[in-house]
Design a protein around this motif. Structure first.
Motif, PDB file in Angstrom:
ATOM      1  N   GLU A  14     -20.872   7.563   8.335  1.00 59.85           N
ATOM      2  CA  GLU A  14     -21.038   7.433   6.887  1.00 59.85           C
ATOM      3  C   GLU A  14     -19.717   7.730   6.188  1.00 59.85           C
ATOM      4  O   GLU A  14     -18.971   8.617   6.610  1.00 59.85           O
ATOM      5  CB  GLU A  14     -22.071   8.435   6.358  1.00 59.85           C
ATOM      6  N   PRO A  15     -19.415   7.029   5.094  1.00 61.44           N
ATOM      7  CA  PRO A  15     -18.234   7.378   4.309  1.00 61.44           C
ATOM      8  C   PRO A  15     -18.279   8.848   3.886  1.00 61.44           C
ATOM      9  O   PRO A  15     -19.270   9.319   3.337  1.00 61.44           O
ATOM     10  CB  PRO A  15     -18.328   6.445   3.097  1.00 61.44           C
ATOM     11  N   LEU A  16     -17.222   9.568   4.184  1.00 57.52           N
ATOM     12  CA  LEU A  16     -17.147  11.002   3.900  1.00 57.52           C
ATOM     13  C   LEU A  16     -17.041  11.241   2.400  1.00 57.52           C
ATOM     14  O   LEU A  16     -16.252  10.589   1.707  1.00 57.52           O
ATOM     15  CB  LEU A  16     -15.929  11.592   4.607  1.00 57.52           C
ATOM     16  N   THR A  17     -17.832  12.182   1.885  1.00 58.20           N
ATOM     17  CA  THR A  17     -17.779  12.560   0.472  1.00 58.20           C
ATOM     18  C   THR A  17     -17.882  14.078   0.355  1.00 58.20           C
ATOM     19  O   THR A  17     -18.275  14.772   1.309  1.00 58.20           O
ATOM     20  CB  THR A  17     -18.924  11.921  -0.339  1.00 58.20           C
ATOM     21  N   LEU A  18     -17.594  14.579  -0.833  1.00 56.36           N
ATOM     22  CA  LEU A  18     -17.744  16.011  -1.080  1.00 56.36           C
ATOM     23  C   LEU A  18     -19.198  16.446  -0.992  1.00 56.36           C
ATOM     24  O   LEU A  18     -19.486  17.620  -0.717  1.00 56.36           O
ATOM     25  CB  LEU A  18     -17.161  16.359  -2.448  1.00 56.36           C
ATOM     26  N   ALA A  19     -20.123  15.522  -1.194  1.00 53.42           N
ATOM     27  CA  ALA A  19     -21.540  15.868  -1.106  1.00 53.42           C
ATOM     28  C   ALA A  19     -21.960  16.260   0.297  1.00 53.42           C
ATOM     29  O   ALA A  19     -23.014  16.889   0.484  1.00 53.42           O
ATOM     30  CB  ALA A  19     -22.390  14.686  -1.587  1.00 53.42           C
ATOM     31  N   HIS A  20     -21.154  15.924   1.309  1.00 49.98           N
ATOM     32  CA  HIS A  20     -21.485  16.287   2.684  1.00 49.98           C
ATOM     33  C   HIS A  20     -21.184  17.756   3.002  1.00 49.98           C
ATOM     34  O   HIS A  20     -21.596  18.259   4.049  1.00 49.98           O
ATOM     35  CB  HIS A  20     -20.701  15.407   3.667  1.00 49.98           C
ATOM     36  N   ALA A  45     -13.106  26.464   0.986  1.00 50.97           N
ATOM     37  CA  ALA A  45     -11.934  26.020   0.230  1.00 50.97           C
ATOM     38  C   ALA A  45     -11.063  25.090   1.079  1.00 50.97           C
ATOM     39  O   ALA A  45     -10.591  24.049   0.597  1.00 50.97           O
ATOM     40  CB  ALA A  45     -11.125  27.221  -0.251  1.00 50.97           C
ATOM     41  N   ASP A  46     -10.842  25.463   2.350  1.00 54.63           N
ATOM     42  CA  ASP A  46     -10.070  24.607   3.257  1.00 54.63           C
ATOM     43  C   ASP A  46     -10.760  23.259   3.440  1.00 54.63           C
ATOM     44  O   ASP A  46     -10.118  22.207   3.419  1.00 54.63           O
ATOM     45  CB  ASP A  46      -9.934  25.258   4.629  1.00 54.63           C
ATOM     46  N   LEU A  47     -12.076  23.305   3.656  1.00 52.72           N
ATOM     47  CA  LEU A  47     -12.836  22.084   3.899  1.00 52.72           C
ATOM     48  C   LEU A  47     -12.803  21.168   2.682  1.00 52.72           C
ATOM     49  O   LEU A  47     -12.602  19.948   2.799  1.00 52.72           O
ATOM     50  CB  LEU A  47     -14.278  22.428   4.269  1.00 52.72           C
ATOM     51  N   THR A  48     -12.977  21.747   1.509  1.00 55.70           N
ATOM     52  CA  THR A  48     -12.941  20.960   0.275  1.00 55.70           C
ATOM     53  C   THR A  48     -11.577  20.306   0.082  1.00 55.70           C
ATOM     54  O   THR A  48     -11.476  19.115  -0.238  1.00 55.70           O
ATOM     55  CB  THR A  48     -13.278  21.849  -0.933  1.00 55.70           C
ATOM     56  N   THR A  62      -5.131   3.601   2.202  1.00 58.09           N
ATOM     57  CA  THR A  62      -4.517   3.822   3.513  1.00 58.09           C
ATOM     58  C   THR A  62      -5.409   4.562   4.491  1.00 58.09           C
ATOM     59  O   THR A  62      -5.079   4.661   5.675  1.00 58.09           O
ATOM     60  CB  THR A  62      -3.206   4.608   3.371  1.00 58.09           C
ATOM     61  N   VAL A  63      -6.530   5.106   4.014  1.00 56.16           N
ATOM     62  CA  VAL A  63      -7.418   5.911   4.855  1.00 56.16           C
ATOM     63  C   VAL A  63      -8.854   5.480   4.608  1.00 56.16           C
ATOM     64  O   VAL A  63      -9.242   5.150   3.480  1.00 56.16           O
ATOM     65  CB  VAL A  63      -7.255   7.420   4.538  1.00 56.16           C
ATOM     66  N   GLN A  64      -9.647   5.478   5.689  1.00 57.76           N
ATOM     67  CA  GLN A  64     -11.091   5.325   5.583  1.00 57.76           C
ATOM     68  C   GLN A  64     -11.723   6.468   6.384  1.00 57.76           C
ATOM     69  O   GLN A  64     -11.683   6.472   7.607  1.00 57.76           O
ATOM     70  CB  GLN A  64     -11.551   3.969   6.122  1.00 57.76           C
ATOM     71  N   PRO A  65     -12.269   7.479   5.699  1.00 58.87           N
ATOM     72  CA  PRO A  65     -12.800   8.653   6.387  1.00 58.87           C
ATOM     73  C   PRO A  65     -14.322   8.564   6.576  1.00 58.87           C
ATOM     74  O   PRO A  65     -15.054   8.153   5.664  1.00 58.87           O
ATOM     75  CB  PRO A  65     -12.450   9.787   5.426  1.00 58.87           C
ATOM     76  N   TRP A  66     -14.773   8.955   7.764  1.00 58.32           N
ATOM     77  CA  TRP A  66     -16.204   8.976   8.057  1.00 58.32           C
ATOM     78  C   TRP A  66     -16.656  10.363   8.490  1.00 58.32           C
ATOM     79  O   TRP A  66     -15.902  11.112   9.118  1.00 58.32           O
ATOM     80  CB  TRP A  66     -16.532   8.031   9.213  1.00 58.32           C
ATOM     81  N   ILE A  67     -17.894  10.673   8.193  1.00 52.70           N
ATOM     82  CA  ILE A  67     -18.577  11.801   8.804  1.00 52.70           C
ATOM     83  C   ILE A  67     -19.526  11.222   9.845  1.00 52.70           C
ATOM     84  O   ILE A  67     -20.158  10.182   9.620  1.00 52.70           O
ATOM     85  CB  ILE A  67     -19.327  12.644   7.761  1.00 52.70           C
TER      86      ILE A  67
END
Length: 201
Positions: A14-20, A45-48, A62-67
């Motif tokens: 899934e596209p990574l979001t802050l909601a994860h 704080a590090d994770l955010t 330039t980036v496509q991040p997934w969880i």
């Protein structure tokens, strides 16, 4: 270009979001996830900050991040990303990849790679997918060789790690000419054989 959802038999990227963040925290702070990475995530704080940087680069194209989500439970079990996506030259790197220790050696890593490689070569029509890993990460290097990636060389003293040590980056790649054989091998592997400890990445 928005990051798509990629779905396989057991995994959903899934596209990574802050909601994860709330669900992700259950696995995110295990030091084993980050020990070969250039960022070490210790707290929310590090994770955010790490996710916000990924999202900034996603907006730049330039980036496509997934969880990585285990479909049977709906729980996050890791992350992976496209890095340095260059559509002019049709290249990308797969990186920021890890699975929580409990989900390693289960065949999930090659399933995620098949999803990403299929998207890279067959949807985006890229010509090259690169990978780089810490010189001490022998499991990752074994996994990439088992995947069918070709070793290209080592960048010495490439990064300075959070603890002040030097990281040499070991580079691999799969190019378009390799893809039919790599796809057939991965498809057969996933159909018949669970991932072994040497294939962890």
């Amino acid at each position: 270009m928005s990051t798509p959802t990629l779905e396989g038999p057991r995994l959903r990227l899934e596209p990574l979001t802050l909601a994860h963040i709330p669900a992700f925290e259950a696995i995110a702070y295990d030091d084993r996830n980050w020990r070969h990475m250039t960022s070490w995530i210790k707290n929310r704080a590090d994770l955010t900050q790490w996710i916000e940087l990924a999202l900034t680069n996603e907006r730049a194209g330039t980036v496509q991040p997934w969880i990585t989500i285990l479909k049977s439970t709906g729980q996050p079990i890791g992350t992976t990303s496209f890095l340095d996506l260059n559509q002019q030259h049709r290249t990308v790197e797969i990186g920021s990849t890890w699975l929580a220790p409990a989900y390693q050696a289960t065949g999930l890593n090659p399933e995620a790679k098949l999803l990403q490689l299929d998207y890279a070569f067959d949807t985006l029509n890229l010509n090259r997918v690169a990978f780089k890993t810490h010189h001490e990460n022998k499991q990752s290097q074994a996994a990439l060789r088992k995947l069918g990636a070709t070793y290209e060389g080592t960048f010495r003293n490439h990064y300075l790690m959070p603890d002040g040590t030097h990281r040499h980056s070991v580079w691999f790649s799969i190019i378009r000419e390799d893809w039919p054989e790599v796809r057939a091998h991965l498809t057969a592997r996933l159909a018949t054989v669970a991932d072994s400890p040497s294939s962890r990445q």
